[in-house]
Design a protein around this motif. Structure first.
Motif, PDB file in Angstrom:
ATOM      1  N   ILE A  44      -5.806 -18.858  91.869  1.00 54.42           N
ATOM      2  CA  ILE A  44      -5.544 -17.408  91.795  1.00 54.42           C
ATOM      3  C   ILE A  44      -4.721 -17.153  90.537  1.00 54.42           C
ATOM      4  CG2 ILE A  44      -4.795 -15.351  93.057  1.00 54.42           C
ATOM      5  CD1 ILE A  44      -4.620 -17.067  95.585  1.00 54.42           C
ATOM      6  N   PHE A  95     -10.004 -16.652  91.637  1.00 54.53           N
ATOM      7  CA  PHE A  95      -9.741 -15.253  91.983  1.00 54.53           C
ATOM      8  C   PHE A  95      -8.776 -14.673  90.956  1.00 54.53           C
ATOM      9  CE2 PHE A  95     -10.847 -17.289  95.969  1.00 54.53           C
ATOM     10  CZ  PHE A  95     -11.651 -16.355  96.613  1.00 54.53           C
ATOM     11  N   THR A 108      -5.048 -11.641  94.673  1.00 56.68           N
ATOM     12  CA  THR A 108      -5.052 -12.203  96.035  1.00 56.68           C
ATOM     13  C   THR A 108      -6.066 -11.498  96.935  1.00 56.68           C
ATOM     14  OG1 THR A 108      -3.266 -10.700  96.663  1.00 56.68           O
ATOM     15  CG2 THR A 108      -2.631 -12.891  95.907  1.00 56.68           C
ATOM     16  N   VAL A 140      -8.869 -13.299  99.125  1.00 53.78           N
ATOM     17  CA  VAL A 140      -8.547 -14.721  99.312  1.00 53.78           C
ATOM     18  C   VAL A 140      -8.407 -15.049 100.796  1.00 53.78           C
ATOM     19  CG1 VAL A 140      -6.878 -16.559  98.863  1.00 53.78           C
ATOM     20  CG2 VAL A 140      -7.448 -14.939  97.051  1.00 53.78           C
TER      21      VAL A 140
END
Length: 227
Positions: A11, A35, A38, A41
């Motif tokens: 992330i 990603f 977030t 996720v």
């Protein structure tokens, strides 16, 4: 490659850094999903079973350590490495207090990141040296043998694979579909709803004949977890 099928989430909101990390992890043989925030996720964690998360602190919407703290509160035990430009001692403290397992600051060495990933995966039992220890259970992965307090326990290949799957995912509720795919795999053609129950009961009788240790807990509507 020995890292095959080990999935890592990254992330990171800066695309060039995200691509760089993805490149090095993929080159090392890991499966990588990136990603930019977030968002999504948590949904990914519900559907997949990644082995590690690499998380930036300076993220849009939810700050990295806040997100990790939220995941810990929900019950996710997935190991986390923070990879961030925040390098003050107080930042480091926040990172570990929120549930981080390691903390690296930018700019970073790709080699060092890979070494830290490997160390954490070994500790969490995802990558084994030769043996994995959980409480009083010791699994010898090469020999496919189990010993409890130095006493060897005879397990079938399937029972060993079943126990190994739980140890790699300790404290996580594992549903029947996941267990079927991980343990039975291609042999799941003749798989029935009661197959897992029968296998679990046999395994429990072998590793805990008196029933006093209670290694496993049923999770209503889901499956089982190693506690």
């Amino acid at each position: 490659m020995e890292n095959k099928n080990i999935e890592i989430i990254v992330i990171e909101d800066e695309e060039d850094i995200l691509e760089l990390v993805e490149y090095h992890l993929s080159k090392a043989g890991y499966d990588v999903t990136g990603f930019l925030s977030t968002e999504n996720v948590e949904q990914f964690l519900e559907e997949e079973n990644p082995s590690l998360m690499i998380v930036d602190r300076n993220l849009p919407v939810t700050e990295g350590s806040e997100f990790v703290s939220q995941m810990r509160e929900i019950g996710y035990e997935i190991p986390v490495i923070f990879l961030t430009a925040r390098d003050k001692e107080s930042d480091l403290e926040e990172g570990f207090n929120s549930g981080g397992d390691d903390y690296m600051t930018k700019p970073f060495s790709a080699k060092e990141l890979l070494l830290r990933i490997e160390a954490i995966l070994k500790r969490s039992g995802v990558k084994s040296s030769d043996k994995i220890k959980y409480k009083d259970l010791t699994l010898d992965i090469q020999k496919r043998e189990l010993s409890i307090e130095k006493r060897q326990i005879e397990l079938t290949n399937l029972e060993f694979k079943l126990l190994h799957t739980f140890v790699k995912n300790a404290h996580q509720a594992l549903d029947r579909d996941f267990l079927r795919d991980e343990v039975w795999g291609d042999d799941s053609v003749n798989f029935h709803d009661k197959t897992i129950n029968v296998a679990m009961n046999r395994l429990k009788k072998k590793i805990d004949p008196s029933g006093g240790k209670e290694y496993f807990a049923p999770v209503w509507g889901v499956g089982y977890k190693l506690v």
